[in-house]
Design a protein around this motif. Structure first.
Motif, short mmCIF file in Angstrom:
data_model
loop_
_atom_site.label_atom_id
_atom_site.label_comp_id
_atom_site.label_asym_id
_atom_site.label_seq_id
_atom_site.Cartn_x
_atom_site.Cartn_y
_atom_site.Cartn_z
N ARG A 138 7.74 4.76 -8.82
CA ARG A 138 7.64 4.81 -6.76
C ARG A 138 7.98 3.17 -6.70
N GLY A 139 8.66 2.21 -7.94
CA GLY A 139 8.22 1.36 -7.43
C GLY A 139 10.21 1.71 -7.07
N TYR A 194 6.35 -8.97 -2.07
CA TYR A 194 5.36 -9.02 -2.62
C TYR A 194 6.67 -8.25 -3.33
N MET A 244 6.51 -8.63 -7.66
CA MET A 244 6.29 -8.09 -8.39
C MET A 244 6.90 -6.81 -9.05
N VAL A 245 7.25 -6.23 -8.57
CA VAL A 245 7.44 -4.83 -8.45
C VAL A 245 9.20 -4.77 -9.71
N LEU A 261 1.77 10.14 -6.23
CA LEU A 261 0.62 9.57 -5.91
C LEU A 261 -0.52 10.67 -6.46
N THR A 265 -3.69 0.03 -3.25
CA THR A 265 -2.46 -0.36 -2.59
C THR A 265 -1.57 -1.54 -3.82
N ILE A 266 -1.17 -1.92 -4.00
CA ILE A 266 -0.26 -2.56 -5.44
C ILE A 266 -0.23 -1.89 -6.39
N ALA A 267 -0.37 -0.84 -6.42
CA ALA A 267 -0.43 0.28 -8.02
C ALA A 267 0.36 1.42 -7.46
N ALA A 268 -0.01 1.39 -5.71
CA ALA A 268 0.58 2.95 -4.93
C ALA A 268 1.94 2.30 -4.63
N ILE A 269 2.23 0.96 -4.83
CA ILE A 269 3.69 0.52 -4.50
C ILE A 269 4.19 0.55 -5.25
N GLY A 270 3.48 0.04 -6.80
CA GLY A 270 4.50 0.57 -7.87
C GLY A 270 4.72 -0.66 -8.99
N THR A 271 3.36 -1.91 -8.43
CA THR A 271 3.06 -3.01 -9.83
C THR A 271 2.51 -2.34 -11.15
N PRO A 272 3.80 -2.56 -12.20
CA PRO A 272 3.21 -2.17 -13.00
C PRO A 272 2.08 -2.46 -13.74
N PRO A 273 0.92 -1.71 -14.33
CA PRO A 273 -0.55 -1.94 -14.68
C PRO A 273 -0.93 -3.33 -15.65
N ARG A 328 1.01 -6.01 -15.23
CA ARG A 328 1.22 -7.29 -14.35
C ARG A 328 -0.24 -7.47 -13.90
N PRO A 349 -4.38 4.78 -8.09
CA PRO A 349 -3.75 4.95 -6.98
C PRO A 349 -4.64 5.64 -6.22
N ASN A 350 -4.20 6.93 -5.99
CA ASN A 350 -4.87 8.01 -4.60
C ASN A 350 -6.20 7.32 -4.87
N ARG A 365 2.43 5.96 -16.29
CA ARG A 365 3.22 4.79 -15.76
C ARG A 365 4.72 5.40 -15.16
N MET A 401 -6.73 2.06 -12.87
CA MET A 401 -7.26 2.33 -11.20
C MET A 401 -6.14 3.71 -10.93
N ALA A 408 4.61 5.38 -12.41
CA ALA A 408 4.31 3.92 -11.18
C ALA A 408 6.01 3.33 -10.50
N ALA A 439 -6.61 -2.56 -14.41
CA ALA A 439 -4.82 -1.84 -14.04
C ALA A 439 -4.81 -0.55 -14.14
#
Ligand SMILES: Nc1ncnc2c1ncn2[C@@H]1O[C@H](COP(=O)(O)OP(=O)(O)OP(=O)(O)O)[C@@H](O)[C@H]1O
Ligand SMILES: [Mg+2]
Lengths: 230, 414
Positions: free
Chosen positions: A83-84, A108, A112-113, A56, B314-322, B324, B407-408, A77, B405, A80, B403
């Motif tokens: 991490r995912g 989730y 979504m990931v 991060l 949060t969702i970006a940290a978890i790895g949600t692609p931009p 999405r 995450p940190n 990218r 942003m 990300a 999208a």
């Protein structure tokens, strides 16, 4: 090969003319299956270290390898995706998605990931709900859960896609002492059950005892040498 | 895609109050636009119908120069019988043409042996005129239709003139006209009917049999100065006009210029400007709708992104692609648009139904106009597509911000 390997790690934040040297050359390695804590007073650099391990944040100097990947070189990218695919996160404020139920929050990352098929998703969510002990609250939204229950959901969410490593920055700071110990015990149980490495930070000395390996941070430096065992 | 939209929908429900408000605004805009379009189109159609189906036809053919001096009702720009026959033969070959009528238009003095006034007259062949101008007979306020439209020796008078002079159906009047050489001739006529006036040139004209007109003007040959054409499909007016002009181009005067001109109805009546004005208003109100949707959706989406910075972190940290995350927020905007559009469409259709049960009536000049608003499917879909597209565009910028942003930083946001 260690799961996480840091050598000469530095992090300096610059905001305008002011620069803060948050991490001042730390070396550590974390083995797979470990249950590791970073402890230290406020501002000592715990979050900064965890954020760098979690891709991060990027180190300003030194090398940091996570799962054999030089994470300092990852782009936005790529980070990300990394991490995912490999990491799980537990946050101090739980950070559940408010419009999703407990079960849906756990689902989730799978939906979504990563793109898990529905049957496997259901099985995994049921398994985790059971494992963290909130199967009876599966359909509740976060605002209908207590702090401890929320953090259980968060731990399950972090584990959902079977990551190698879960990072938890102050996972118990918003919980009372008894609940905090339960969450730490839960994380340890999860480590035992799934073999996932847990790295967490805390400034609460009472829960530090639970860690199998502790790095003491002070002013951006590790002060207990390489991994004092509690 | 579906799963992202489902999450978008949940977030809209979470902030249902402002989702409702925004959709409500879109609904209002939709209804305003669709009703305006329906009512104005109906008004336009009725007015245009009156003009083309009772006076002008869709197209008219004249000798070059006639239209420019039409106010003087000249008699020296008439079409000779051979020319008329040629034009009519040509028109009969065109399948788009439904009916044609040839007229002799002229000015005369009307007298009831008491008062005298000026009148504009159309000498017509009753059957052909009635066929080409189906709404003409409907304008009869008093008297009756005979011989298809009128009998030889009879006169249809415009209402204002008849009333002003106190002339009644069945009265005898005298028409006095000056012919092309300047000599004056008069004849008596029987008033067969009184016509309602309509807007536009020719709306206050009288009618008589073309043979009577020729006799009055002491014309040797059966000349006319205007051929009015009714088309099967009014939508083809421009196209047929161009084709006809091309075909008539072969007929030239001694100097090699085309002898005849073709005019579409809208070139012959000032009402065309009102029709264009209505189209312009139509455009303006659509632009306003775009503005409303743009501002409403953008406003609510900017707020939505701003309020959920930590959630985005949060969702970006978890790895949600931009991509999405972008979709998640664009999905919210689009759903707002879609809901607003659907409800707006239903309400508009409902109101239009009601307007057909309890119609809007207008007195336009002396005419009663009953509007029959209808919504064309094309119009509905067009407006709906614009609204949804604008909603998507309006949420694009805030969604893009979300999208992108870090995450940190987003997680540290308080
Ligand atoms: N994004 C940032 N920008 C500027 N300075 C930062 C940033 N993140 C951390 N710092 C600074 O770096 C230092 C270490 O911060 P860090 O958050 O790592 O400490 P911590 O050990 O996690 O403290 P706490 O126990 O209060 O969470 C602090 O002085 C902090 O002000
Ligand atoms: Mg911290």
């Amino acid at each position: 090969m260690a799961l996480v390997q840091a050598t000469g790690l530095h992090k300096t934040y610059r905001t305008g003319d002011v620069s803060v040297h948050a991490v001042r050359g730390v070396d550590f390695s974390i083995e797979s299956g470990g249950f590791v804590a970073f402890v230290g007073p406020s501002g000592s650099g715990k979050s900064t270290v965890l954020n760098m391990i979690g891709c991060l944040d990027r180190p300003t100097d030194g090398t940091l390898r996570v799962l054999d990947t030089d994470v300092a070189s990852l782009g936005r990218r790529e980070a990300a995706d990394f991490r995912g695919a490999n990491l799980g996160f537990v946050f101090q404020d739980f950070n559940l998605i408010p419009v999703l139920s407990a079960a849906e929050n756990i689902e989730y990352p799978l939906l979504m990931v990563q793109n898990w098929p529905v049957a496997q998703r259901r099985a995994r969510v049921a398994e985790l709900l059971e494992a963290v002990g909130i199967a009876d609250r599966a359909d509740k939204r976060p605002d209908q859960l207590s702090g401890g229950q929320k953090q259980r959901v968060a731990v399950a969410r972090a584990l959902a896609s079977k990551p190698k490593l879960v990072l938890a920055d102050e996972p118990t700071a918003n919980l009372d002492h008894v609940t905090a110990l339960r969450i730490i015990d839960l994380m340890k149980a999860m480590r035992d059950e799934f073999g996932t490495t847990f790295v967490f930070s805390t400034h609460d000395p009472r829960i530090v005892d639970a860690a199998e390996e502790v790095f003491h941070l002070e002013d951006g430096r590790i002060v207990n040498g390489a991994g004092g065992t509690a | 895609m579906i799963r992202v939209l489902r999450l978008s929908a949940r977030n809209l429900v979470r902030y249902w109050r402002r989702s409702l408000l925004t959709s409500g605004l879109i609904v209002l805009g939709m209804v305003a636009v669709l009703l305006f379009v329906a009512v104005s189109a109906s008004f336009k159609q009725i007015m245009i119908g009156q003009i083309t189906d009772s006076m002008l036809g869709h197209l008219q053919v004249h000798q070059r120069g006639y239209v420019a001096s039409i106010e003087n009702l000249p008699l020296n720009l008439n079409m000779k019988p051979e020319l008329v026959a040629r034009v009519e033969a040509l028109l009969r070959e065109m399948p788009e043409v439904e009916a044609i009528t040839a007229r002799l238009k002229f000015g005369a003095m009307l007298s009831d042996f008491d008062e005298t006034t000026n009148i504009r007259l159309n000498g017509v062949e009753p059957e052909r005129e009635a066929a080409a101008m189906p709404l003409l007979a409907g304008r009869l306020l008093d008297g009756e239709i005979r011989n298809g439209l009128l009998e030889p020796g009879a006169l249809l008078l415009p209402e204002l003139l008849a009333r002003g002079m106190g002339v009644q159906v069945g009265d005898t009047v005298v028409l006095v006209a000056t012919n092309v050489d300047g000599s004056v001739n008069g004849r008596t006529f029987l008033v067969q009917g009184v016509l309602d006036a309509v807007t536009g040139p020719g709306g206050r004209d009288g009618y008589l049999h073309i043979d009577d007109a020729r006799a009055l003007l002491r014309m040797d040959a059966p000349e006319v100065n205007q051929i009015a054409i009714r088309l099967q499909d009014p939508g083809q007016t421009e196209r047929v006009a161009r084709r006809l002009e091309q075909r008539l181009g072969d007929i030239v005067n001694p100097r090699g210029q085309p002898l005849l001109t073709v005019h579409t109805w809208d070139q012959l009546t000032p009402f065309a400007n009102i029709a264009r004005m209505i189209d312009l208003l139509d455009l303006f109100i659509r632009i306003m709708l775009v503005g409303i949707v743009l501002i409403a959706v953008m406003n609510v989406m900017i707020m939505s992104v701003y309020e959920r910075v930590r959630e985005i972190g949060t969702i970006a940290a978890i790895g949600t692609p931009p991509g999405r995350i972008l979709l998640l927020f664009v999905g919210e905007g689009v759903l707002l648009g879609v809901v607003g559009t659907l409800v707006g469409m239903l309400i508009s259709l409902g109101v239009v139904q009601l307007l057909n049960v309890w119609p809007l009536e207008f007195a336009f000049g002396r005419q009663e106009i009953v509007l029959a608003p209808a919504l064309a499917l094309g119009d509905i879909l067009w407006v709906a597509a614009i609204v949804v597209a604008v909603a998507a565009a309006a949420s694009l910028q805030p969604a893009w911000k979300a999208a992108r942003m870090d995450p940190n930083t987003a997680l540290r946001h308080v």
